[in-house]
Structures are given as C-alpha cells and as structure tokens.
Design an enzyme around this catalytic site. Sequence first.
Site, PDB file in Angstrom:
ATOM      1  CE  LYS A   1      65.309  40.891  69.652  1.00  0.00           C
ATOM      2  NZ  LYS A   1      64.782  40.166  69.002  1.00  0.00           N
ATOM      3  N   GLY A  19      66.314  46.897  64.313  1.00  0.00           N
ATOM      4  CA  GLY A  19      65.334  47.892  64.529  1.00  0.00           C
ATOM      5  C   GLY A  19      64.373  47.832  65.446  1.00  0.00           C
ATOM      6  CG  HIS A  20      64.267  48.512  70.073  1.00  0.00           C
ATOM      7  ND1 HIS A  20      64.304  48.990  71.155  1.00  0.00           N
ATOM      8  CD2 HIS A  20      62.582  48.873  70.133  1.00  0.00           C
ATOM      9  CE1 HIS A  20      64.134  48.482  72.144  1.00  0.00           C
ATOM     10  NE2 HIS A  20      62.765  49.191  71.258  1.00  0.00           N
ATOM     11  CG  ASP A  76      60.882  41.558  63.248  1.00  0.00           C
ATOM     12  OD1 ASP A  76      61.640  42.150  63.087  1.00  0.00           O
ATOM     13  OD2 ASP A  76      61.659  40.136  62.171  1.00  0.00           O
ATOM     14  CD  GLN A 113      70.097  40.634  64.066  1.00  0.00           C
ATOM     15  OE1 GLN A 113      70.567  40.298  65.339  1.00  0.00           O
ATOM     16  NE2 GLN A 113      69.736  41.580  64.180  1.00  0.00           N
TER      17      GLN A 113
HETATM   18  P1  IMP Z   1      71.899  40.539  57.943  1.00  0.00           P
HETATM   19  O1  IMP Z   1      71.828  40.356  59.462  1.00  0.00           O
HETATM   20  O2  IMP Z   1      71.100  42.223  57.683  1.00  0.00           O
HETATM   21  O3  IMP Z   1      73.089  39.697  57.865  1.00  0.00           O
HETATM   22  O4  IMP Z   1      70.980  38.879  57.564  1.00  0.00           O
HETATM   23  C1  IMP Z   1      70.609  37.991  57.760  1.00  0.00           C
HETATM   24  C2  IMP Z   1      69.570  37.496  57.803  1.00  0.00           C
HETATM   25  O5  IMP Z   1      69.247  38.215  58.874  1.00  0.00           O
HETATM   26  C3  IMP Z   1      67.934  38.474  56.807  1.00  0.00           C
HETATM   27  O6  IMP Z   1      66.784  37.154  56.241  1.00  0.00           O
HETATM   28  C4  IMP Z   1      67.571  39.588  57.850  1.00  0.00           C
HETATM   29  O7  IMP Z   1      66.309  39.363  57.094  1.00  0.00           O
HETATM   30  C5  IMP Z   1      67.661  38.402  58.344  1.00  0.00           C
HETATM   31  N1  IMP Z   1      67.699  39.685  60.136  1.00  0.00           N
HETATM   32  C6  IMP Z   1      68.589  40.336  60.499  1.00  0.00           C
HETATM   33  N2  IMP Z   1      68.033  41.016  61.096  1.00  0.00           N
HETATM   34  C7  IMP Z   1      67.092  40.982  61.812  1.00  0.00           C
HETATM   35  C8  IMP Z   1      66.174  41.710  62.396  1.00  0.00           C
HETATM   36  O8  IMP Z   1      66.178  42.669  63.680  1.00  0.00           O
HETATM   37  N3  IMP Z   1      64.797  41.539  62.579  1.00  0.00           N
HETATM   38  C9  IMP Z   1      64.300  40.455  61.559  1.00  0.00           C
HETATM   39  N4  IMP Z   1      65.572  39.897  60.883  1.00  0.00           N
HETATM   40  C10 IMP Z   1      66.793  40.107  60.766  1.00  0.00           C
END
Ligand code: IMP
Length: 335
Positions: free
Chosen positions: A16, A42-43, A13, A176
Amino acid sequence: MYVDVVLGLQYGDEGKGKVTHYLAKKEKYDYVIRFNGGGNAGHTIYHNGKKVITHHIPSGVLHGIPSVIGPGCVVNPWAFFAELSELEEAGIECRHLIKIADNCHIVTNDHVASEVAESKVGTTRTGNGPAYSSKYARTGLRARDVAGLAKYTVDFFEEILDKDDPDLCILAEGAQGFGLDIDFGDYPYVTSSHVTLGGLMLCGFDPESIRDVYGVAKVYETYVGTKEFQDYDNDTLAMIASAGKEYGATTGRLRKVNYLSHELLYKSIKVNHPTHIVFNKLDILRELNEWKVINAVGVIEDLQSEERFCAEVETFVKDINPLVRVIFSDSPEHL
Ligand code: IMP
C-alpha cells in the site's frame, strides 16, 4: 471535498505504501490521514539512503503534506515520539505537519504488557487489541486526556469534516488488509480495527466525497500470525517467500505465503468497491516463472504464463466490477 483511499485487499503487506507514495507525489492532497490501527502497521521508507520504518505516522509527512492520525486509530505516545525522532534523525522534519485526532484512543504500557502475556493469534504485540478492548469497554484514555500530546491534538470534525472547501483533497491511507478485518477476516485471527472502506466512513466523511478507491494486493498472498496458512512441504511457496523478501516490517517475522486466492479477492472487492486494483510483486513470480492461483472453487490452478495469469486475474476481477482499472506492478522500488 474529495477523498481518495488506499486499502489492503489481502492480509496487510500488499505494498500500500508504494501506491500511497505514488499518489502523494502525483496528486495535490491537502491532508493524508490514517483511519485504523496503530503501531501494528509497518511502513518501510528509504530516505537519503537511510531505512526508516513508520508505524503510526501517515506517510504524507514525507511529502510535506499535513497528516492526521484519525479517529479509529490507537496511539502509543512513547512509540509516536520515538517515530518522530527517528524521522528527524533521517532528515525528515515533520513535527509541524503531524496531528492526532483528539478522540483517538491511547495504547498504554499496561495494554502492551497484557498482550505480551497472552497473545494467542500471533499479534504484533504492540498493545493494539487491548487498547481497542478498553475503548469499547469505555474505560480507555483518549489523546485529549494526555497532556504530553496537547501540541499535536486536533478536533477532527473542525480540522477536516467541517471545512467548507469544495476543493479540499484528502488521501486516506489504510493499514492491514481485508483478511485481517475485525468483522470480515478469519476471526479470531484478525486485527482489532475496521480496515475496509467502511472503516474510513466511520471518520464521518460524506459518502459522496469518496473519489478513487485503490485496492492493493500482491500476485500471491502473505500472512503473519498463528493460523494455518501455508503448505510447508511446498518448495515453490518457500521460494516465493525468499525471492519476495517476505519479512514483517513491524516484527521482522517471516511471512507465510500462499497462492493468490480468488475467494478472498472476490469478497474484498465486493466489500471495498475499488475503482482501481494494483497487483504488486509481479516480478517475483516472473523470476520464478510460477503462475499458480487458488481458483474460485478453492483448487490450485497453474496458469503457466505471465500473459495468461494477468489476463485471467483481470477477467476475474472485471466480472465482479467491469469498471475497475487493473494495474500489475513489480516490487516497490526503494521509496
Ligand atoms: P494485531 O493487529 O497486532 O492485534 O495482530 C493481529 C493480527 O494481525 C496478527 O496476525 C498480525 O500479524 C496481523 N497484523 C497486524 N498488523 C499487520 C500489518 O501491518 N501487516 C501484516 N499483518 C499485520
């Protein structure tokens, strides 16, 4: 072949998407690729006044650039087709542009269900972790095994790596951020993929093909998940969250906020070797006139003015890599 890459230096977040959009408009890329993650990213895109959120699909399609969901990613076919339809409803024709590396792993309904049942670290509940578990347990399904995806799958080696075109130009869009990396992040509060420059290299690129590495950060930090991150008695942090509209694009959850941490920046710069660093959301700190950082020894330091804040952050970063270009920027305008 040249590869430019956009990477998150914090916890995702960071903005990017803004940098990717800027580059996709400015440079002539032949492909935009993703190399890690899946539906957890998420974009948010504003197109013709409509808000669209993509998760799997690289943003190159918005600029008419062929885009590949690369090896290293995981794909949920149902979510992928839902995203395609949503983009089409918003007037973005992209079926002819999007490809999926045939060795990407598939997120199944069982993966999503098992994660919903036992999510301890506050995941996005998109089945990301369980899909990577199956991949490494060698029990997973790959995109080439799913008949419904046949129209979209390509052999990444043939499509990209084996092209004998010295001018081929690729933009790699990271998902991420460094603090969530499976190896460098604060395990187990991490995602399940390699989010660093190393994650991109796993796609098979020649190290010499890497041109510009854009590290993206915010002038404060946000994190979504269950680990302790924010001092809830701190009104300033709550104000930053509100002024910065810090809600997750995938889950809508409120992001936890903290001041810019020098320690995380130091590590993410050392590991990712950025040629450029973009610090976003300067306008939010300006609105609140709050200029604190967590310095290299972990102490909150008030730098008191925008000028001093920018100068000290730039000096810190240039002490790590004197050649890096530092850019301070406001919140993304509607993209
Ligand atoms: P997962 O990737 O869904 O397995 O989540 C693992 C951790 O990464 C959690 O703390 C999520 O909130 C965080 N996370 C995964 N993708 C994103 C993203 O695109 N933005 C922010 N946090 C993310």
